[in-house]
Design a protein around this motif. Structure first.
Motif, PDB file in Angstrom:
ATOM      1  N   ASN A 137      -0.823   0.174  -6.524  1.00  0.00           N
ATOM      2  CA  ASN A 137      -1.503  -0.927  -5.838  1.00  0.00           C
ATOM      3  C   ASN A 137      -2.978  -1.033  -6.224  1.00  0.00           C
ATOM      4  O   ASN A 137      -3.450  -2.081  -6.668  1.00  0.00           O
ATOM      5  N   SER A 138      -3.713   0.070  -6.088  1.00  0.00           N
ATOM      6  CA  SER A 138      -5.163  -0.067  -6.282  1.00  0.00           C
ATOM      7  C   SER A 138      -5.520  -0.302  -7.753  1.00  0.00           C
ATOM      8  O   SER A 138      -6.457  -1.032  -8.059  1.00  0.00           O
ATOM      9  N   ASN A 196      -4.660  -3.969  -8.335  1.00  0.00           N
ATOM     10  CA  ASN A 196      -5.639  -4.790  -7.629  1.00  0.00           C
ATOM     11  C   ASN A 196      -6.967  -4.854  -8.380  1.00  0.00           C
ATOM     12  O   ASN A 196      -7.492  -5.930  -8.663  1.00  0.00           O
ATOM     13  N   SER A 197      -7.476  -3.685  -8.762  1.00  0.00           N
ATOM     14  CA  SER A 197      -8.808  -3.738  -9.397  1.00  0.00           C
ATOM     15  C   SER A 197      -8.736  -4.351 -10.784  1.00  0.00           C
ATOM     16  O   SER A 197      -9.670  -5.027 -11.212  1.00  0.00           O
ATOM     17  N   GLN A 206      -8.773  -8.070 -10.238  1.00  0.00           N
ATOM     18  CA  GLN A 206     -10.088  -8.558  -9.824  1.00  0.00           C
ATOM     19  C   GLN A 206     -11.078  -8.584 -10.990  1.00  0.00           C
ATOM     20  O   GLN A 206     -11.883  -9.504 -11.100  1.00  0.00           O
ATOM     21  N   VAL A 263      -3.978 -10.902  -5.155  1.00  0.00           N
ATOM     22  CA  VAL A 263      -4.886  -9.988  -4.457  1.00  0.00           C
ATOM     23  C   VAL A 263      -4.645 -10.041  -2.943  1.00  0.00           C
ATOM     24  O   VAL A 263      -4.648  -9.007  -2.278  1.00  0.00           O
ATOM     25  N   ASP A 264      -4.393 -11.245  -2.416  1.00  0.00           N
ATOM     26  CA  ASP A 264      -4.096 -11.377  -0.985  1.00  0.00           C
ATOM     27  C   ASP A 264      -2.954 -10.453  -0.579  1.00  0.00           C
ATOM     28  O   ASP A 264      -3.018  -9.754   0.429  1.00  0.00           O
ATOM     29  N   LYS A 282      -3.778  -6.597  -0.821  1.00  0.00           N
ATOM     30  CA  LYS A 282      -4.604  -6.139   0.310  1.00  0.00           C
ATOM     31  C   LYS A 282      -3.753  -5.969   1.560  1.00  0.00           C
ATOM     32  O   LYS A 282      -3.885  -4.996   2.299  1.00  0.00           O
ATOM     33  N   GLY A 326      -0.912  -2.758   1.704  1.00  0.00           N
ATOM     34  CA  GLY A 326      -1.444  -1.502   2.207  1.00  0.00           C
ATOM     35  C   GLY A 326      -0.682  -0.259   1.750  1.00  0.00           C
ATOM     36  O   GLY A 326      -0.938   0.833   2.250  1.00  0.00           O
TER      37      GLY A 326
END
Lengths: 382, 365
Positions: A274-275, A278-279, A282, A339-340, A343, A346
Motif C-alpha cells: 500500500n504505502s 501510494n507514494s 503521488q 490515492v483516495d 488512504k 488502511g
C-alpha cells in the motif's frame, strides 16, 4: 422576521458548566449555517427542563439536537445567535455559566466576573423539528457505521446535476449492512456481515445525503456511544448517537443499479504494498496532466511501472517490484481516485484486479478485511 | 383569507386552481404581468393552497385557510420589500469574508424558498440557482410541495443555464414559479419547459373600486387619476407614489414641450442633467421613459378624438394644446426614438446625454 408579540412572558434560567456546554456547541457547529440571510438559521434553540439543557441547530436540510446537564432554575426556551455564542463561550474560564432569558428575546450570559447580553429571536420562528419515530428503530454498532462511512464517503458525487449520486446508499439486511457510493467514475462498496439487525426484514434501502454523511462522520469521531439508533419516516432520516440526534431530510431518486458494474472476471491480479504504491503514484502524479490527473500503470513480469507525462511539466516514472507473471498490459487511471482508496483501505497490502485496458479495475485490501471492501475505478484512455 | 382576496384576472386564477383540483399542477410556472399585477401575491397564494393543512373549497375549487401553521408562515413572506430589506441587512452583518459569497434568500417556511434578485446588480445569480438545485431533491419536511419562487426574470447567463438543468427533471414534489414582467427576457428553453400564465390589466373601474376600499383617505379625483395611471396593475395602484409621478411628468412635459412648441434649451439641459448614473438614476430614468410613453399615448388619443381614453386627465388642456402641434407621424417617430433610448439604457449609455439626444431628435424640423 417580525417579532411576534409574546402572549405570555417567556422565562428561562439555567446554570451549566462551561466545559459541557462548549463540548455540545462545538459538536453542533457543522450544522449551523454561516452564510445565510435567513436569520433564524444562524440561531440555536435552547430548551431547559428536567435537569438538562437541550440545544438544537438546523440548516433546514439537517438538524442536530443535543443536550447537556444543567441546573434548571426556571424552565423555558429561547434562541441565541449560534456563532457568536460559540466564539464567546470558548473564551470563558472553566466555570459555571448562568444563562437567563430577559425581555424582548435578550439573553444574559454570566460567568464569574464576565457578563454579556445577546439578542435572539422569537422562538416561534424556529423551524419545527421532526420527531424520532417510536417504531422501526434499528441499532447499528457505531464502529461499524464509522468503518463503512470512512470507506465510502469520498466517492460521493458533488456534481449537482447528478442528484441521485449526491448521497451514499445504505442497505440493511437482517444480518448485514452495505454501503455504496459512486460518482460515475469510481464506486466504493463495502459490506459488513455477521451482525444482527433486529427489526429489519428483507432489505431496507436508504439514500444518505452527503452532508448527512459528513456530519455523521464527525459525530461518530467525537463520541463514545457504542451504538447508533437509526430510523426513518417518509421524509426524514434519524440517527441517534448517545444523547445527540441527527436528522436529515431524505433525498429523492433511485440510486443506480450498482451491482451491474461490479466486475466479475478480472483475472489479472497483482498484490502491491500500500504505502509503496501510494507514494509512487503521488510522486508520478506531479507530472500528470493537471485536468485529467491520468497516470499509466504498466504490468510487466515482476514489476509494475507507473508513469505520467504532460507537455508542461515533463515526465516521470516509478517502478514497484510485484509478483506478476501474466502478460504485459497497460491501463490508465485517475491518480486521485487511486490515492483516495489507498488512504481509506488502511491495510499494508492491496490487490489490484484487472481484465484489460478498456475495462474497469478493481482494488481491494489484500488481507484482514472485515468489510468486503471493493473499489471499482473506470480506466482512462491515455 | 383565500383566493377571494385576489382581485382581477379571475379566469387565470380559475385555471390555475382548476389544475390544483385535478392534481395536475405544473412543476414550472411562469407568471407574467406588469409590475404590480399581483404575480407574487398569486404565487404565494398558490404556495399556500399547495400546502395548506386545512384546505377549504370555494366555488367548487381548492382554496386555503390562511390560518394553519403552513399558511401563516408562508404569508409572512408577503411583504417582500420588508423581507428583502431584512435579508440585505443580515448580509451586511456577516463577516467580511462570508459576505462575498452569501446570496439573498427569503424563507419564512422551511419548504418555501423565495429567490429575489441579488443586489447590487439586482439579478438572479448562479449561486442562488445552485442553492435551489442543492435543496430541491430533498423531500419536503413540513409541507407537501416544495415551492421555489423566483421574483424576477433577470438571470445572469450562468444562472439561467443551470436553472435549465433542474427544469428538465424537477422532482414530483416541487414547483418552481418564475415571475416575469417580460417573459421574452427568459431563455426560450426555459419558457418551453414551463407553463406561462398572463396576468392582464384590470379594468379602470375595478381599480377605482379597489382603491376606494384600500385607500379611503385619497380623494376621488386622485383615485381616478391613479386608477388610470396604474395601467390596470392593482399592486401598483395601491402603492402609487403620485408625487414622484407628477415630478417625472413635469420633466417629461418639459421635454415634449421644448420639442413641439420650442423653448429654452438651458432649462431642458438642467432637467436632463439630473438623470445621473447609479441605481437611483436608473429608477428615475425608467420612470421618466414610462411617463413619456404614457404622454405620447395620450397625445395620440387626443389627436384621434378619443379623449375618454386619456390617462392624464388632470392636465387635459395642456395636452390638448400639444396635440395640435403633434401629428401621427411625429408621435410614431417619437415612440421609436424612445425605444432607442430604452435600448441605450440597457447598454448603459450616459443617461443625461441620451435624454438630450432624445429631446433634440424630437424637435420638429
Amino acid at each position: 422576521m417580525p417579532v411576534e408579540a409574546a402572549v405570555a412572558v417567556e422565562t428561562m434560567e439555567i446554570t451549566v458548566s462551561k466545559v459541557e456546554l462548549l463540548r455540545e456547541l462545538t459538536a453542533t457547529q457543522g450544522v449551523v449555517e454561516r452564510k445565510t440571510t435567513i436569520p433564524i438559521l444562524s440561531n440555536y434553540l435552547f430548551e431547559a427542563g428536567d435537569g438538562e439543557l437541550r440545544l438544537t441547530a438546523t440548516d433546514l436540510d439537517l438538524s442536530l439536537r443535543t443536550s447537556c446537564s444543567a441546573k434548571v432554575k426556571k424552565e423555558g426556551s429561547c434562541t441565541i445567535p449560534a456563532r457568536k455564542l460559540h466564539d464567546y463561550v470558548k473564551l470563558l474560564p472553566d466555570a459555571d455559566i448562568t444563562i437567563k432569558l430577559l425581555e424582548n428575546h435578550w439573553v444574559s450570559i454570566r460567568c464569574g466576573r464576565s457578563n454579556t447580553k445577546m439578542v435572539g429571536m422569537a422562538k416561534s420562528n424556529f423551524p419545527s423539528l421532526p420527531v424520532f419515530p417510536t417504531a422501526g428503530v434499528v441499532k447499528i454498532p457505531g464502529k461499524v457505521l464509522r468503518g463503512l462511512i470512512g470507506r465510502t464517503y469520498f466517492a460521493i458525487s458533488s456534481e449537482e446535476s447528478r442528484y441521485t449520486l449526491n448521497g451514499a446508499l445504505m442497505l440493511l439486511k437482517p444480518e448485514s449492512i452495505t454501503m455504496v457510493a459512486t460518482d460515475g467514475h469510481r464506486l466504493a462498496h463495502c459490506e459488513r456481515s455477521g451482525e444482527k439487525f433486529e427489526g429489519v426484514s428483507g432489505e431496507l434501502k436508504t439514500l444518505v445525503p452527503k452532508k448527512c454523511m459528513d456530519e455523521l462522520k464527525s459525530l461518530l469521531d467525537s463520541t463514545d456511544a457504542e451504538t447508533v439508533e437509526f430510523a426513518k419516516d417518509e421524509s426524514t432520516l434519524f440517527f441517534r448517537i448517545g444523547s445527540r440526534l441527527l436528522t436529515s431530510r431524505q433525498l429523492t431518486g433511485q440510486f443506480p443499479n450498482f451491482e451491474a458494474v461490479l466486475p466479475k472476471d478480472n483475472s489479472k491480479s497483482i498484490t502491491l504494498n500500500n504505502s509503496d504504491f501510494n507514494s509512487a503514484i503521488q510522486r508520478v502524479a506531479q507530472f500528470a496532466d493537471e485536468r485529467s490527473r491520468a497516470v499509466r500503470l504498466k504490468l510487466e513480469k515482476g514489476e509494475v511501472k507507473i508513469s505520467a507525462s504532460s507537455t508542461e511539466a515533463g515526465e516521470s516514472e516509478d517502478s514497484i517490484e510485484a509478483p506478476y507473471d501474466g502478460e504485459t498490459m497497460t491501463i490508465g487511471f485517475n491518480a486521485v481516485y487511486l490515492v483516495d482508496f489507498l488512504k481509506a483501505a488502511g491495510t499494508s497490502d492491496v490487490r489490484l484486479e484487472l481484465k484489460d485496458s478498456q475495462s474497469a479495475g478493481q482494488l481491494r485490501p489484500a488481507e484482514g478485511d472485515d468489510y468486503k471492501y471493493r473499489y471499482i475505478v473506470m480506466p482512462m484512455r491515455i | 383569507m383565500g383566493f377571494s382576496d385576489f382581485h382581477g384576472n379571475a379566469e387565470t386564477v380559475h385555471r390555475l386552481r382548476d389544475m390544483l383540483a385535478r392534481g395536475r399542477f405544473p412543476h414550472a410556472v411562469i407568471l407574467a404581468g406588469a409590475r404590480g399585477a399581483g404575480k407574487y401575491t398569486l404565487a404565494l397564494m398558490l404556495a399556500q393552497a399547495l400546502n395548506c393543512l386545512a384546505p377549504t373549497e370555494t366555488d367548487g375549487l381548492p382554496d386555503f385557510c390562511g390560518q394553519c401553521a403552513n399558511c401563516r408562515r408562508i404569508a409572512l413572506a408577503a411583504d417582500l420589500d420588508a423581507r428583502f430589506a431584512e435579508a440585505v441587512e443580515a448580509r451586511e452583518g456577516l463577516r467580511e469574508a462570508d459576505k462575498k459569497d452569501t446570496r439573498l434568500f427569503v424563507q419564512t417556511h422551511p419548504d418555501v424558498l423565495v429567490i429575489p434578485p441579488d443586489p447590487p446588480q439586482m439579478m438572479i445569480k448562479v449561486d442562488q440557482v445552485r442553492r435551489v438545485i442543492e435543496t430541491i431533491y430533498y423531500r419536503p419536511a413540513e409541507a407537501r410541495e416544495r415551492v421555489y419562487i423566483f421574483t424576477d426574470s433577470a438571470f445572469m447567463k450562468e444562472a439561467a443555464n443551470s436553472l435549465l438543468k433542474v427544469l428538465e427533471e424537477p422532482p414530483e414534489f416541487a414547483t418552481i414559479f418564475l415571475l416575469s414582467e417580460n417573459p421574452g427576457e427568459l431563455l426560450p428553453t426555459i419558457r418551453s419547459r414551463s407553463m406561462v400564465f398572463h396576468l392582464g390589466a384590470v379594468p379602470v373601474e375595478d381599480v377605482e373600486r379597489y382603491l376606494a376600499e384600500q385607500r379611503p383617505e385619497w380623494k376621488a379625483p386622485q383615485r381616478a387619476l391613479v386608477a388610470r395611471l396604474s395601467e390596470g396593475a392593482l399592486g401598483r395602484a395601491r402603492g402609487f407614489d403620485v408625487e414622484s409621478y407628477i415630478a417625472a411628468r413635469a420633466d417629461a412635459m418639459a421635454i415634449l414641450n421644448s420639442a413641439l412648441l420650442g423653448g429654452e434649451h438651458t432649462a431642458l439641459f438642467k432637467i436632463t442633467e439630473s438623470y445621473r448614473a447609479g441605481a437611483e438614476g436608473r429608477e428615475k430614468t425608467e420612470q421618466l421613459l414610462r411617463t413619456l410613453y404614457s404622454l405620447l399615448r395620450d397625445l395620440m388619443f387626443l389627436g384621434s378624438g378619443a379623449s375618454a381614453m386619456l390617462h392624464n386627465t388632470d392636465i387635459q388642456s395642456q395636452l390638448a394644446k400639444m396635440a395640435e402641434a403633434a401629428d401621427f407621424e411625429w408621435i410614431a417617430a417619437a415612440s421609436d426614438r424612445l425605444a432607442d433610448v430604452e435600448r441605450g439604457m440597457r447598454r448603459n449609455l450616459l443617461r443625461s446625454l441620451s435624454l438630450d439626444g432624445l429631446s433634440l431628435a424630437l424637435e420638429k424640423a
